[in-house]
Structure formats: structure tokens, C-alpha cells
Design a protein around this motif. Structure first.
Motif, short mmCIF file in Angstrom:
data_model
loop_
_atom_site.label_atom_id
_atom_site.label_comp_id
_atom_site.label_asym_id
_atom_site.label_seq_id
_atom_site.Cartn_x
_atom_site.Cartn_y
_atom_site.Cartn_z
N GLU A 15 -40.04 -23.33 18.85
CA GLU A 15 -39.70 -24.72 19.08
C GLU A 15 -39.88 -25.55 17.81
OE1 GLU A 15 -38.35 -28.14 20.59
OE2 GLU A 15 -38.19 -26.13 21.49
N ALA A 16 -40.99 -25.31 17.10
CA ALA A 16 -41.23 -26.01 15.83
C ALA A 16 -40.13 -25.67 14.83
CB ALA A 16 -42.59 -25.66 15.28
N LEU A 17 -39.71 -24.40 14.84
CA LEU A 17 -38.66 -23.96 13.93
C LEU A 17 -37.36 -24.71 14.21
CD1 LEU A 17 -39.02 -21.70 11.78
CD2 LEU A 17 -37.62 -20.23 13.23
N HIS A 18 -37.02 -24.87 15.49
CA HIS A 18 -35.80 -25.61 15.85
C HIS A 18 -35.87 -27.06 15.39
CE1 HIS A 18 -35.18 -22.50 19.30
NE2 HIS A 18 -34.70 -22.08 18.16
N GLN A 19 -37.03 -27.69 15.53
CA GLN A 19 -37.18 -29.08 15.11
C GLN A 19 -37.05 -29.23 13.60
OE1 GLN A 19 -40.83 -30.63 16.70
NE2 GLN A 19 -40.25 -30.27 18.83
N ILE A 20 -37.71 -28.34 12.87
CA ILE A 20 -37.63 -28.40 11.40
C ILE A 20 -36.21 -28.14 10.93
CG2 ILE A 20 -38.33 -27.23 9.27
CD1 ILE A 20 -40.43 -29.13 10.37
N GLU A 21 -35.51 -27.21 11.57
CA GLU A 21 -34.12 -26.93 11.20
C GLU A 21 -33.25 -28.16 11.41
OE1 GLU A 21 -31.84 -23.14 12.23
OE2 GLU A 21 -31.02 -24.57 13.69
N GLY A 77 -51.06 -17.04 8.56
CA GLY A 77 -50.07 -18.02 9.00
C GLY A 77 -48.83 -17.37 9.53
N VAL A 78 -47.67 -17.81 9.02
CA VAL A 78 -46.40 -17.28 9.49
C VAL A 78 -45.46 -17.03 8.32
CG1 VAL A 78 -46.51 -18.38 11.76
CG2 VAL A 78 -45.44 -19.60 9.84
N ARG A 79 -44.46 -16.19 8.56
CA ARG A 79 -43.38 -15.97 7.60
C ARG A 79 -42.07 -16.41 8.25
NH1 ARG A 79 -42.85 -10.67 3.99
NH2 ARG A 79 -44.24 -12.01 2.75
N VAL A 80 -41.34 -17.28 7.57
CA VAL A 80 -40.07 -17.80 8.07
C VAL A 80 -38.93 -17.20 7.24
CG1 VAL A 80 -38.65 -19.88 8.32
CG2 VAL A 80 -41.08 -19.96 8.89
N GLU A 81 -37.89 -16.73 7.93
CA GLU A 81 -36.67 -16.28 7.26
C GLU A 81 -35.61 -17.36 7.41
OE1 GLU A 81 -36.38 -11.42 7.22
OE2 GLU A 81 -35.32 -12.54 8.78
N MET A 82 -34.89 -17.63 6.32
CA MET A 82 -33.87 -18.69 6.36
C MET A 82 -32.73 -18.37 5.42
SD MET A 82 -35.64 -21.74 4.09
CE MET A 82 -34.07 -22.55 3.76
N ILE A 83 -31.60 -19.06 5.63
CA ILE A 83 -30.44 -18.97 4.75
C ILE A 83 -29.85 -20.36 4.58
CG2 ILE A 83 -29.78 -16.56 5.12
CD1 ILE A 83 -27.95 -17.48 7.37
N SER A 103 -35.83 -16.81 11.75
CA SER A 103 -36.93 -16.23 12.50
C SER A 103 -38.27 -16.74 11.99
CB SER A 103 -36.91 -14.70 12.38
OG SER A 103 -37.18 -14.29 11.04
N VAL A 104 -39.29 -16.61 12.82
CA VAL A 104 -40.66 -16.89 12.42
C VAL A 104 -41.55 -15.82 13.04
CG1 VAL A 104 -40.98 -18.52 14.35
CG2 VAL A 104 -42.52 -18.59 12.38
N LEU A 149 -40.71 -30.66 4.59
CA LEU A 149 -40.79 -31.19 5.95
C LEU A 149 -41.89 -30.51 6.76
CD1 LEU A 149 -37.02 -31.65 6.88
CD2 LEU A 149 -38.64 -33.35 6.04
N VAL A 150 -42.08 -29.21 6.55
CA VAL A 150 -43.18 -28.51 7.23
C VAL A 150 -44.52 -29.08 6.77
CG1 VAL A 150 -44.41 -26.30 7.41
CG2 VAL A 150 -41.92 -26.38 7.69
N HIS A 151 -44.62 -29.33 5.46
CA HIS A 151 -45.87 -29.89 4.93
C HIS A 151 -46.11 -31.29 5.50
CE1 HIS A 151 -49.16 -30.33 2.08
NE2 HIS A 151 -48.69 -31.54 1.79
N ALA A 152 -45.06 -32.10 5.58
CA ALA A 152 -45.21 -33.47 6.08
C ALA A 152 -45.55 -33.48 7.56
CB ALA A 152 -43.93 -34.25 5.83
N ALA A 153 -44.92 -32.59 8.34
CA ALA A 153 -45.11 -32.59 9.79
C ALA A 153 -46.39 -31.91 10.23
CB ALA A 153 -43.91 -31.93 10.47
N TYR A 154 -46.78 -30.83 9.53
CA TYR A 154 -47.91 -30.01 9.99
C TYR A 154 -49.04 -29.86 8.97
CZ TYR A 154 -44.37 -28.73 13.43
OH TYR A 154 -43.41 -28.78 14.40
N GLY A 155 -48.78 -30.26 7.73
CA GLY A 155 -49.81 -30.14 6.70
C GLY A 155 -49.93 -28.75 6.12
#
Length: 409
Positions: A142-148, A243-249, A236-237, A112-118
Motif C-alpha cells: 500500500e505504501a508502495l502504491h502511494q509513493i508511486e 529494511g526493504v528492497r524496492v525494485e523500480m523502472i 516490488s518491495v 518522497l520516501v524520506h519525507a513521508a517515512y523518514g
């Protein structure tokens, strides 16, 4: 004889029977090769499986790690097995299913990140507590909330995961994700979405126009349906390299995380006599009150230090003992008294654990030799300017008094 990879036939196989093809002693215990296995070897960002191998009429052998080396699947165990014998294997299913949830959730987020932002997923680590994904572009909260939100919408559609091996010609037409150039048979993992739009936000990003949430070349194990992931939480991001590092579970880890957060919030609500949904307001009120009280305390403290400096004016060398003062207060008291006493002022504050904070000062003096000797004699650490030093000692009050008595001028 090549090992049959049962985890590719069915990622839900928990137990199996196989023959021991080879067993040798290695650096990590014993290295066992089987005719077939459901144990996934480390690869594609996914950790190895663990579990047991049980020979007929014998004890249990624990599988500690599994790796593929030069086409050979090696089970690293804590005991040997007889070559040619038959064994019953059981993987640690709780561990495997957790990894399948994490890996599958990561696919959807990355897609989804690839599709939305490339952006590309340029780094991926599946730890025992969180997953980290590195993207080669910037994302904010904000982008993180949308992707989630979009990720969980895909999960709750509960579409069947599609795993296939396209022909070379078909592969050329597929817009699949891959970190490297691939040759030979390529295993593609697809997480489809239904044709109706996911949400207005997803539709505006162009995600809803795709027949899939992710299409990726991957050798790992995944859930059969997206709904089995349960839920994804992006924690978190942060800025990382270019770029960025995202933490997820994902999955049960989300439930465990929410239970932990809820337990912490419950404790706070009890301590502050606030409703669970009002704890942030209660904490803010408490912090504001603490700030006001701290301001009053500092004003009273400065007044007290000034009175002490006035009382000790002209006393010469002064040694003062206080209890549980912070370092800043110890410094302020020493500075105030050294300005008036006409000698050196040493302030020691008992921490209650056998140690003391200290501050020693003398107006226009040179205390470097004294402080060095004191630190050596009293188990201290610290220093500063020639006329003023701060630190701590591990000593008793009477030994501190004795040191300054001996060095009294």
C-alpha cells in the motif's frame, strides 16, 4: 592537464571534440585520457557511458568503460589513439538518456520516501533491467502504491531540475540527503514541486508542504525537467536486512514493461476466450475447474491402482511400465502392488525423452544393494529407505527389462 567534464556543463551533450592527452595499454584494452569528455564515468550509483571516439582520417575506436581513478578520467577502449591527436567523441545517447531517466526517477522516489517515512536510501543499484533501492525501514504494498502515485504527480508537474553548488554556510542550512559526510564543493540536485498540493494523500503525508520532492548531494547526470522521466513504476518491495528492497523502472523501461505485460495478457485472453480486463477471473475459473478435475483423476487413479494390486496379488517380483506418469503416481502404484505381490515391485514411467522415472519397493525387504547396482547399470540417480526407493534412469526399456531378468529371484 585536467579533463574538462562536459557532462556537468550540459548533460545533453552527445558529441564533442577533444585532444588525446595520454594513451596506454592496460588490462581492459587501452586507457585513454582526453582534454575534455562528455562520457560520464561510473559513480554515484550511475553506470559509465559507452560510445565511440573517432580520430581524423582514421577508423572508429569503441569506448567500453569509463572510470575515474585518482582524479583521472580514463576511457577504456578497444584500440589505441595517438597522443596529441584530435578525436571526435560520440556517446551512446540512448543508453545515457535511459540512465538519466532511471537516476532522476530514483531521486524522486527516495526523496518522497524520506519525507513521508523518514527512511534513508542505504543502497542503490542501477541495473540494465531494473533499479533496486534499499531503505532502512519497512514499506508495504500500500505504501508502495502511494509513493508511486506521488512520484508520478511530481513528474507530471514537469518542474525544472535545479543543480547547484551551495557555499559552505548555505550547505549547513540545507536538509539534503547524503550517504556520507562531504567536504569541499558539494553538488546538490533538487527536484522542485509547485506550491499547490499534489493530492490529498500527498498533502496528508506532509510532502506537499515541501518546496521540493528531493534534495540530494549527487555527482550523476539527470534530466533537465522532471517530465522527461516520463513515468515511474514501482515493481516490488521485499524484506531486506533491517529494511526493504524496492525494485523500480523509469521512462522507456516502463513502456517496454507495459508492452510486455500487455502482450502476455493478450495471449492469455485469447487462450481463455476472455476480455483483456477479465483474464484474472478467467484464470481463476480455469484453476478451479482444474482442481476439480485433478481430484476426480486422483480418485480414479487410486481405484485403478487398487485393482492392479488385486490382479497381481501373489505374483512375486513384478516389473511394470507406464507412460508419462508423475513421480507421485509412480510411487503410489509401486506401494499398492508391493503390498500384495509377495515380492518386489518396480514401476518405470517413460518420460518420452530417453529417461524413466522409477519406484522400487518390497514389503519388509532390503533393496539397497539392488538399487545401487541398478543406478550404476542404467545411468540412474535416486534412493530412499531400505525397502523403498525412487529416482530416474537414462536407459532403454529393453535394458531395464534385461537388468531385472538377470536379477530375477
Amino acid at each position: 592537464m585536467e579533463t574538462e567534464r562536459l557532462y556537468y556543463q550540459d548533460a545533453y551533450i552527445k558529441e564533442f571534440t577533444a585532444m588525446v592527452l595520454d594513451c596506454r595499454e592496460g588490462k581492459k584494452g587501452y586507457e585513454i585520457v582526453l582534454s575534455a569528455t562528455a562520457f560520464y564515468p561510473e559513480g554515484g550509483g550511475q553506470p559509465y557511458d559507452m560510445g565511440i571516439l573517432q580520430p581524423v582520417m582514421a577508423g572508429v575506436v569503441h569506448v567500453l568503460e569509463v572510470h575515474e581513478k585518482e582524479g583521472e578520467l580514463i576511457h577504456y577502449t578497444d584500440a589505441p589513439l595517438e597522443i596529441g591527436s584530435q578525436v571526435h567523441g560520440t556517446i551512446d545517447w540512448a543508453r545515457r538518456f535511459d540512465l538519466m531517466q532511471q537516476h532522476s526517477g530514483e531521486h524522486i522516489v527516495s526523496g518522497l520516501v524520506h519525507a513521508a517515512y523518514g527512511y534513508d536510501n542505504v543502497g542503490f543499484h542501477m541495473g540494465s533491467d531494473v533499479i533496486t533501492i534499499d531503505f532502512n525501514g519497512e514499506l508495504d504494498e500500500e505504501a508502495l502504491h502511494q509513493i508511486e502515485a506521488r512520484t508520478n504527480e511530481v513528474i507530471w508537474q514537469n518542474q525544472k531540475t535545479h543543480i547547484f553548488y551551495p557555499s559552505a554556510e548555505e550547505l549547513k542550512t540545507l536538509p539534503y540527503r547524503s550517504k556520507k559526510e562531504l567536504t569541499g564543493a558539494v553538488r546538490i540536485v533538487e527536484f522542485p514541486v509547485r506550491s499547490e498540493k499534489l493530492s490529498d494523500a500527498a498533502n496528508n503525508s506532509g510532502i506537499a508542504s515541501l518546496p521540493y520532492a528531493d534534495l540530494c548531494a549527487c555527482c550523476g547526470t539527470h534530466v533537465a525537467r522532471a517530465g522527461e522521466i516520463g513515468m515511474v513504476k514501482l515493481l516490488s518491495v521485499v524484506k531486506f536486512r533491517e529494511g526493504v528492497r524496492v525494485e523500480m523502472i523509469c521512462g522507456k523501461r516502463v513502456l517496454d514493461y507495459l508492452n510486455m505485460v500487455n502482450a502476455q495478457n493478450h495471449q492469455i485472453s485469447v487462450l481463455l476466450s476472455a476480455k483483456p480486463d477479465k483474464t484474472a477471473e478467467a484464470v481463476k475459473r480455469s484453476m478451479d475447474e482444474n482442481y476439480r478435475l485433478k481430484g476426480r483423476l486422483l480418485a480414479l487413479e487410486e481405484k485403478l491402482f487398487a485393482q492392479e494390486a488385486e490382479r497381481l496379488a501373489g505374483s512375486g517380483d513384478v516389473l511394470l511400465f507406464e507412460k508419462e506418469m508423475d513421480s507421485d503416481s509412480v510411487r503410489k502404484l509401486a506401494v499398492a502392488v508391493m503390498e500384495t505381490c509377495g515380492g518386489r515391485c518396480a514401476v518405470f514411467s517413460d518420460n518420452g525423452d530417453g529417461t524413466f522415472k522409477y519406484a522400487v519397493g518390497e514389503k519388509d525387504g532390503d533393496l539397497r544393494a539392488l538399487v545401487k547396482e541398478m543406478n550404476q547399470a542404467l545411468g540412474g540417480r535416486g534412493g530412499g529407505k531400505p525397502f523403498f526407493a525412487q529416482g530416474s534412469v537414462k536407459s532403454e526399456k529393453d535394458k531395464i527389462q534385461e537388468f531385472f531378468y538377470v536379477n530375477e529371484r
